[in-house]
Scaffold this motif. Structure first.
Motif, PDB file in Angstrom:
ATOM      1  N   CYS A 127       0.854  -1.190   0.000  1.00  0.00           N
ATOM      2  CA  CYS A 127       0.000   0.000   0.000  1.00  0.00           C
ATOM      3  C   CYS A 127       0.890   1.240   0.000  1.00  0.00           C
ATOM      4  CB  CYS A 127      -0.912  -0.003   1.221  1.00  0.00           C
ATOM      5  SG  CYS A 127      -2.045   1.409   1.275  1.00  0.00           S
ATOM      6  N   ILE A 128       0.700   2.090  -0.998  1.00  0.00           N
ATOM      7  CA  ILE A 128       1.458   3.332  -1.125  1.00  0.00           C
ATOM      8  C   ILE A 128       0.467   4.493  -1.079  1.00  0.00           C
ATOM      9  CG2 ILE A 128       2.971   4.691  -2.612  1.00  0.00           C
ATOM     10  CD1 ILE A 128       3.895   2.087  -3.894  1.00  0.00           C
ATOM     11  N   GLU A 129       0.669   5.412  -0.139  1.00  0.00           N
ATOM     12  CA  GLU A 129      -0.257   6.525   0.031  1.00  0.00           C
ATOM     13  C   GLU A 129       0.487   7.847   0.209  1.00  0.00           C
ATOM     14  OE1 GLU A 129      -3.003   5.963   3.206  1.00  0.00           O
ATOM     15  OE2 GLU A 129      -3.566   3.935   2.605  1.00  0.00           O
ATOM     16  N   GLU A 151      -2.297  -1.346  -3.518  1.00  0.00           N
ATOM     17  CA  GLU A 151      -3.108  -0.151  -3.280  1.00  0.00           C
ATOM     18  C   GLU A 151      -2.253   1.090  -3.489  1.00  0.00           C
ATOM     19  OE1 GLU A 151      -5.255   0.057   0.355  1.00  0.00           O
ATOM     20  OE2 GLU A 151      -5.985  -2.004   0.254  1.00  0.00           O
ATOM     21  N   ILE A 152      -2.761   2.011  -4.274  1.00  0.00           N
ATOM     22  CA  ILE A 152      -2.078   3.287  -4.505  1.00  0.00           C
ATOM     23  C   ILE A 152      -3.107   4.395  -4.288  1.00  0.00           C
ATOM     24  CG2 ILE A 152      -0.829   4.720  -6.152  1.00  0.00           C
ATOM     25  CD1 ILE A 152       0.015   2.154  -7.591  1.00  0.00           C
ATOM     26  N   LYS A 153      -2.849   5.247  -3.295  1.00  0.00           N
ATOM     27  CA  LYS A 153      -3.818   6.285  -2.953  1.00  0.00           C
ATOM     28  C   LYS A 153      -3.125   7.644  -2.848  1.00  0.00           C
ATOM     29  CE  LYS A 153      -6.691   3.101  -0.232  1.00  0.00           C
ATOM     30  NZ  LYS A 153      -7.283   2.810   1.099  1.00  0.00           N
ATOM     31  N   CYS A 155      -1.414   9.666  -4.905  1.00  0.00           N
ATOM     32  CA  CYS A 155      -0.077   9.888  -5.472  1.00  0.00           C
ATOM     33  C   CYS A 155      -0.291  10.597  -6.808  1.00  0.00           C
ATOM     34  CB  CYS A 155       0.668   8.566  -5.650  1.00  0.00           C
ATOM     35  SG  CYS A 155       0.934   7.648  -4.111  1.00  0.00           S
ATOM     36  N   LEU A 158       1.971  10.189  -9.983  1.00  0.00           N
ATOM     37  CA  LEU A 158       2.199   8.847 -10.531  1.00  0.00           C
ATOM     38  C   LEU A 158       1.142   8.577 -11.596  1.00  0.00           C
ATOM     39  CD1 LEU A 158       3.973   6.292 -10.187  1.00  0.00           C
ATOM     40  CD2 LEU A 158       2.228   5.429  -8.612  1.00  0.00           C
ATOM     41  N   LEU A 161       1.381   2.780 -14.203  1.00  0.00           N
ATOM     42  CA  LEU A 161       1.790   1.647 -13.374  1.00  0.00           C
ATOM     43  C   LEU A 161       3.064   1.028 -13.935  1.00  0.00           C
ATOM     44  CD1 LEU A 161      -1.671  -0.092 -12.863  1.00  0.00           C
ATOM     45  CD2 LEU A 161      -0.437   1.315 -11.209  1.00  0.00           C
ATOM     46  N   MET A 176      -6.999   1.980  -6.447  1.00  0.00           N
ATOM     47  CA  MET A 176      -6.358   3.272  -6.657  1.00  0.00           C
ATOM     48  C   MET A 176      -7.307   4.412  -6.329  1.00  0.00           C
ATOM     49  SD  MET A 176      -3.962   3.099 -10.096  1.00  0.00           S
ATOM     50  CE  MET A 176      -3.238   4.698  -9.695  1.00  0.00           C
ATOM     51  N   THR A 178      -6.976   8.358  -7.280  1.00  0.00           N
ATOM     52  CA  THR A 178      -6.090   9.247  -8.010  1.00  0.00           C
ATOM     53  C   THR A 178      -6.913  10.328  -8.712  1.00  0.00           C
ATOM     54  OG1 THR A 178      -4.315   9.289  -9.657  1.00  0.00           O
ATOM     55  CG2 THR A 178      -6.123   7.724 -10.045  1.00  0.00           C
TER      56      THR A 178
END
Length: 202
Positions: A127-129, A151-153, A155, A158, A161, A176, A178
């Motif tokens: 998870c990257i936030e 999980e990408i929130k 960012c 970015l 992917l 996501m 975004t």
């Protein structure tokens, strides 16, 4: 401290805090497996290298870090919040061979993160936030080979992917949050065609 303690949280740590005695005490707590350390406001946390000697499964660090500490090698779940690291943490974190869950929230201020080809062999969830400057995530072939959920929130820089996402056989879920334009771009990408569950907002 009671010897049967399993979860412990400590707040208000800063550069003047002497945590060496704390870690010495924690070594004797046979049953503790979950540790949470929080820094004091916007001050840098003290040197946490003593963590290496602890037998814990779950660790959360919330606060500014000058650099990554030496983590217990057998740690399974790691959360870094508000660390604001200048240097990409992924090459070092990828060496934690037992790590299955990793959450990074406002943990890195740079533009690129690189997952090496042998990094994160057992990682299931990433998870990257709130990586406001992050523009590129590179996954070398074979990196994060066990990843099941990404999980990408929040960012906003970015815009795409990693190419390796498309060949991850075990990746089943992508979430996501975004911008609208990036969400549209990701939805139209062939990289996510094999992912069983995709949830992109807005």
């Amino acid at each position: 401290m009671p010897s049967y303690l399993r979860k412990l949280g400590i707040e208000g740590l800063d550069g003047n805090s002497d945590v060496s005695k704390l870690f010495m005490e924690l070594v004797h707590l046979r049953f503790i497996d979950h540790l949470i350390l929080r820094g004091f406001h916007f001050r840098t946390m003290p040197c946490l290298d003593g963590l290496y000697n602890l037998q814990i499964d779950i660790l959360k660090l919330d606060g500014l870090l000058a650099s990554l500490p030496n983590f217990p090698y057998k740690i399974e779940s790691l959360t870094l919040v508000n660390s604001s690291l200048d240097e990409d943490p992924m090459p070092l974190l990828g060496e934690l061979g037992c790590l299955t869950h990793l959450k990074l929230r406002n943990a890195f201020t740079g533009r690129e993160m690189v997952i090496l080809h042998d990094g994160f062999p057992d990682l299931n969830v990433l998870c990257i936030e709130e990586m406001w400057n992050l523009k590129n995530v590179q996954i070398e072939k074979g990196g994060m080979s066990s990843l099941e959920k990404l999980e990408i929130k929040n960012c906003p820089s970015l815009e795409s992917l990693p190419e390796e996402i498309g060949s991850m056989a075990l990746l089943k879920e992508l979430k996501m949050v975004t911008t609208k334009s990036i969400a549209t771009k990701i939805r139209n990408s062939d990289l996510i065609s094999k992912i069983w569950k995709v949830n992109i907002n807005p």
